[in-house]
Write an enzyme that holds these catalytic residues in place. Structure first.
Site, mmCIF file in Angstrom:
data_model
loop_
_atom_site.group_PDB
_atom_site.id
_atom_site.type_symbol
_atom_site.label_atom_id
_atom_site.label_comp_id
_atom_site.label_asym_id
_atom_site.label_seq_id
_atom_site.Cartn_x
_atom_site.Cartn_y
_atom_site.Cartn_z
ATOM 1 N N ASP A 74 6.866 8.010 7.841
ATOM 2 C CA ASP A 74 5.993 9.189 7.787
ATOM 3 C C ASP A 74 5.626 9.657 9.190
ATOM 4 O O ASP A 74 5.755 8.905 10.173
ATOM 5 C CB ASP A 74 4.728 8.916 6.954
ATOM 6 C CG ASP A 74 3.851 7.817 7.530
ATOM 7 O OD1 ASP A 74 4.398 6.805 8.022
ATOM 8 O OD2 ASP A 74 2.612 7.968 7.522
ATOM 9 N N GLU A 136 2.128 4.997 7.084
ATOM 10 C CA GLU A 136 1.538 4.245 8.194
ATOM 11 C C GLU A 136 0.457 5.058 8.869
ATOM 12 O O GLU A 136 -0.590 4.549 9.250
ATOM 13 C CB GLU A 136 2.624 3.881 9.217
ATOM 14 C CG GLU A 136 2.158 2.902 10.294
ATOM 15 C CD GLU A 136 1.554 3.548 11.544
ATOM 16 O OE1 GLU A 136 1.007 2.814 12.373
ATOM 17 O OE2 GLU A 136 1.622 4.786 11.695
HETATM 18 ZN ZN LIG Z 1 3.755 5.365 14.714
#
Ligand SMILES: [Zn+2]
Length: 383
Positions: A74, A136
């Site tokens: 992401d 993340e």
């Molecule tokens: Zn990163």
């Protein structure tokens, strides 16, 4: 496919954390399958995002041990940013490749995938694992799902490299991050009748001041680690809203705070100081004014800190491959602490500069991508 072709493809998927990452994940899975590599996916509860884990077995077929190459798929939003090029079209200019996620951290994933055919051809004694996560950037939400699955399947690894952008230097430690939302519930009243109300903003303000006191105490008394740019744990309130009109005593005040703890400082000990103050001082005082007053603290995203040992084989390997002997510790959180906590020694080392991350016109130097490929090739050969 070489690393640049991979990066072009990966940047082309708009995997801003709010979006699904499945198109990217399935493309990688299908390509790996064509190389003869099986992957498994670990989805989120909604089924619209997934982690991918794949093992390139050792020459004798063994799948245990070896090294994990970890990256998140992401990226942060481009909302409100002015870009000179389309952020989702990788664009080369003056030795740099521009695009959202080029540095943070699709560059590392691209280099890892580019090396797969070579990895497969190497007579390795140990496997190489690929671990690509979702979400993340919103607080390391995806990786724990993958790590639970990993443990459930009994897969063990000797070490892990998290390829966040470090300029291919070795980062051996980072702080933890812990986010909280606090809601202070008082009682509304006409502001001329203060004894009839219970002012949520005023009590929230007291708690925010206590949070600052805790931060000041950590700054004044440590513990310290001089290798960090900010060498102590930090704590700060960064969002607040409350009240409906200036002549109405507010019934609700909501605020958000975070702390970033040194790996040696347990997060629950810091949070316990907040909760003790609420329980022993603030709430009794509020409830003396209004019996139903309450304070809720909701735990948001959290990721543990990481402190690698110089004795770990993965630390020594990363140092040998990069010839980098400097002790570097960083304030930003990564997934490394999560791998570390399930018993996989981990370092952070990847291409690109963290200063480019999250900014408009994010780029990675072409030479960084090449350095990463060199690093990964030698890592494979060392196994
Ligand atoms: Zn990163």
């Amino acid at each position: 496919m070489d690393a640049r072709t991979w990066l072009t493809q990966l940047v082309g998927f708009d995997t801003t954390s709010r979006n699904s990452n499945l198109a990217l994940i399935e493309t990688v899975r299908d390509w790996l399958k064509r190389q003869g590599v099986q992957s498994w996916l670990a989805h989120n509860a909604d089924g619209n995002k997934a982690n991918l884990f794949a093992t390139l077995p050792a020459a004798d077929g063994s799948v245990q041990g070896g090294v994990v190459l970890s990256g998140h798929t992401d990226v942060v939003p481009v909302d409100g940013q002015v870009w000179d090029t389309d952020p989702f079209v990788l664009t080369e200019k003056d030795g740099r490749l521009y695009g959202r996620g080029s540095a943070d951290m699709k560059g590392f994933i691209a280099a890892s995938l580019a090396l797969v055919p070579e990895f497969l051809a190497m007579p390795r004694k140990k496997p190489i694992h690929l671990a690509f996560s979702y979400d993340e950037e919103v607080g390391c939400v995806g990786a724990p799902v993958m790590l639970a699955e990993l443990q459930g399947r009994g897969i063990k690894a000797d070490g892990c490299v998290v390829g966040e952008p470090t300029g291919m230097q070795v980062v051996v430690a980072h702080k933890g991050i812990n986010l909280f939302t606090c809601r202070v519930h008082g009682k509304a009243a006409h502001s001329s009748l203060t004894p009839d109300g219970c002012n949520a903003i005023e009590y929230a303000a007291r708690l925010i001041c206590r949070i600052r006191d805790i931060a000041d105490a950590m700054k004044a008394n440590g513990p310290y680690d001089k290798f960090y740019d900010v060498p102590f744990s930090t704590m700060t309130t960064n969002l607040i809203k409350g009240g409906i009109a200036v002549n109405t005593i507010p019934a609700l005040c909501e605020f958000g705070y975070e702390f970033r703890n040194l790996p040696g400082m347990p997060a629950d000990e810091i949070q316990a100081q907040v909760e003790r103050y609420v329980r022993e001082e603030l709430l009794p005082r509020m409830q003396a004014e209004y019996a139903d007053a309450r304070i809720e603290i909701e735990t948001g995203a959290a990721a543990p800190g990481m402190d690698a040992s110089e004795d770990d084989a993965i630390t020594q390997l990363a140092r040998a491959l990069t010839a980098d002997r400097v002790t570097r510790k960083v304030a930003y959180a990564t997934e490394a602490g999560l791998f570390h906590n399930v018993g996989i020694p981990t370092v952070v080392c990847g291409p690109g500069d963290i200063k480019q991350a999250h900014k408009p016109n994010e780029f990675i130097e072409v030479s960084q991508l090449a350095d990463c490929e060199k690093f990964l090739r030698r890592l494979g050969q060392s196994l």
